[in-house]
Enzyme design. Structure first.
Site, PDB file in Angstrom:
ATOM      1  N   ALA A   1     -45.612  45.333  48.230  1.00 54.69           N
ATOM      2  CA  ALA A   1     -46.402  45.606  49.437  1.00 54.69           C
ATOM      3  C   ALA A   1     -46.493  47.104  49.730  1.00 54.69           C
ATOM      4  CB  ALA A   1     -45.802  44.866  50.623  1.00 54.69           C
ATOM      5  N   HIS A   2     -47.228  47.417  50.799  1.00 53.42           N
ATOM      6  CA  HIS A   2     -47.493  48.816  51.125  1.00 53.42           C
ATOM      7  C   HIS A   2     -46.225  49.584  51.493  1.00 53.42           C
ATOM      8  CE1 HIS A   2     -48.473  47.468  55.558  1.00 53.42           C
ATOM      9  NE2 HIS A   2     -47.293  47.083  55.156  1.00 53.42           N
ATOM     10  N   ASN A   3     -46.197  50.842  51.045  1.00 54.25           N
ATOM     11  CA  ASN A   3     -45.126  51.785  51.349  1.00 54.25           C
ATOM     12  C   ASN A   3     -43.777  51.405  50.751  1.00 54.25           C
ATOM     13  OD1 ASN A   3     -47.091  52.038  53.978  1.00 54.25           O
ATOM     14  ND2 ASN A   3     -46.195  54.010  53.428  1.00 54.25           N
TER      15      ASN A   3
ATOM     16  N   SER B   1     -42.557  48.647  53.176  1.00 59.28           N
ATOM     17  CA  SER B   1     -41.655  49.741  53.522  1.00 59.28           C
ATOM     18  C   SER B   1     -40.210  49.531  53.080  1.00 59.28           C
ATOM     19  CB  SER B   1     -41.691  50.010  55.036  1.00 59.28           C
ATOM     20  OG  SER B   1     -42.993  50.380  55.442  1.00 59.28           O
TER      21      SER B   1
END
Length: 343
Positions: A239-241, A259
């Site tokens: 997923a993002h980050n 994250s």
């Protein structure tokens, strides 16, 4: 191409037992051996096959003790599995690489293509994209605007690299994978959800391999980072980050929420799930289907949800299987206690 036992032994620093002039031109599993093939034995469960295999050469570990003679020429090495990997790499390198830009490919006039590249039919190279030397981009792959792809990369059919993402050298991405799709960011409101624009990128460093139909999402801001040497299996979701440390490996269907930071040299079994905004320390080993809700310090082998040491996990599972019986026993004891209270 043919190689003799002596040539192979010299390449992998092995010791020959048998005919040093025995030659091979292909590979085969030990149980499916044929004349002219080289096989290997590293798992003791397969030892019985060595006595009947038709393979001409078999790689074995130095400490393997055989109960009777074998017809194949043996090459003893410290680690047969590691050595066969080197030989397979040598074999792969001997296959001529494709070169040239197919007439049916689209390459933007502003894109920069390195030396000796291959770009297959119906591949798309966007504006200001940069493709390094000796990189192979197979049919129907899409390289978005302002993407950078390093040297000696291999992008199989239907790989999609969204705009502005950056790939290092020696990166392999298998069919159907998507690098840089939007992270899953939505803010609830009275009418539904507002999409949060994902304006970051994905950075993939050198020597990374990504399996088929795996997704690495672009960051909300900043970068989603896959550090050098990482190996991701098929159907993995990053997923993002998220940041994945060097030389970490993940089996199929691993999912990592946004994250989360994963350390170096970690190993995750199939279907491991990590919650968002947590930190996983270096050399964390997670068994298949482990669910991780919080931080892990590292240098641990864990399994289960929440993860625990393997011995504790298997003891717990043994108790879990007995819960119906134990429930009946507790109910009976409670009934006896109530009767004693009445007396």
């Amino acid at each position: 191409m043919e190689f003799t036992a002596k040539q192979i032994s010299d390449f992998i620093n092995g010791k020959i037992e048998g005919d040093e002039n025995a030659s091979v031109h292909t590979f085969a599993k030990i149980e499916e051996g044929v004349p002219g093939a080289i096989s290997f034995l590293s798992n003791p469960k397969y030892t019985h096959y060595i006595y009947d295999t038709k393979s001409s050469i078999v790689l074995v570990n130095e400490d393997v003790v055989l109960e009777r003679p074998v017809s194949a020429t043996l090459i003893r090495v410290k680690n047969a599995y590691e050595c066969v990997a080197k030989l397979l790499q040598l074999y792969q390198a001997s296959i001529p690489a494709k070169k040239g830009v197919d007439s049916l490919a689209f390459v933007s006039p502003t894109a920069k293509i390195g030396r000796d590249c291959y770009i297959g039919a119906f591949a798309y190279i966007g504006d200001n994209a940069v493709v390094g030397d000796n990189t192979q981009i197979y049919p129907h792959a899409v390289i978005g605007d302002n993407v950078t792809v390093g040297d000696h990369c291999l992008l199989y059919p239907n790989v999609t690299i969204y705009k502005e993402c950056r790939l290092g050298n020696n990166v392999t991405i298998h069919s159907g994978s998507v690098i840089g799709a939007d992270g899953f960011g939505f803010a609830p409101n009275s009418d539904g959800y507002d999409k949060i624009p994902q304006i970051g990128i994905v950075i993939i460093e050198d020597n990374v391999e990504i399996g088929a139909n795996t997704c690495v999402d672009r960051s909300t801001m900043g970068s989603t980072i896959i550090h050098k040497g990482v190996k991701l299996d098929n159907l993995v979701q990053i997923a993002h980050n998220v940041e994945v440390g060097e030389n970490t490996v993940m089996s199929a269907q691993v999912g990592i929420a946004g994250s989360t930071k994963v350390g170096s040299w970690c190993m995750f079994g199939g279907q491991v799930g990590l919650a968002g905004h947590i930190t996983i320390g270096d050399k964390t080993f997670l068994g298949a289907q482990s669910g991780v809700p919080g931080n892990i310090k590292g240098n641990e082998s864990l399994i289960g949800t929440p993860p625990m040491e393997p011995k504790a996990y298997f003891r717990s599972q043994a108790i879990f299987r007995r819960l119906p019986e134990m429930y009946k026993q507790i109910a009976e004891l409670q009934k006896q206690v109530e009767e004693l209270k009445k007396k």
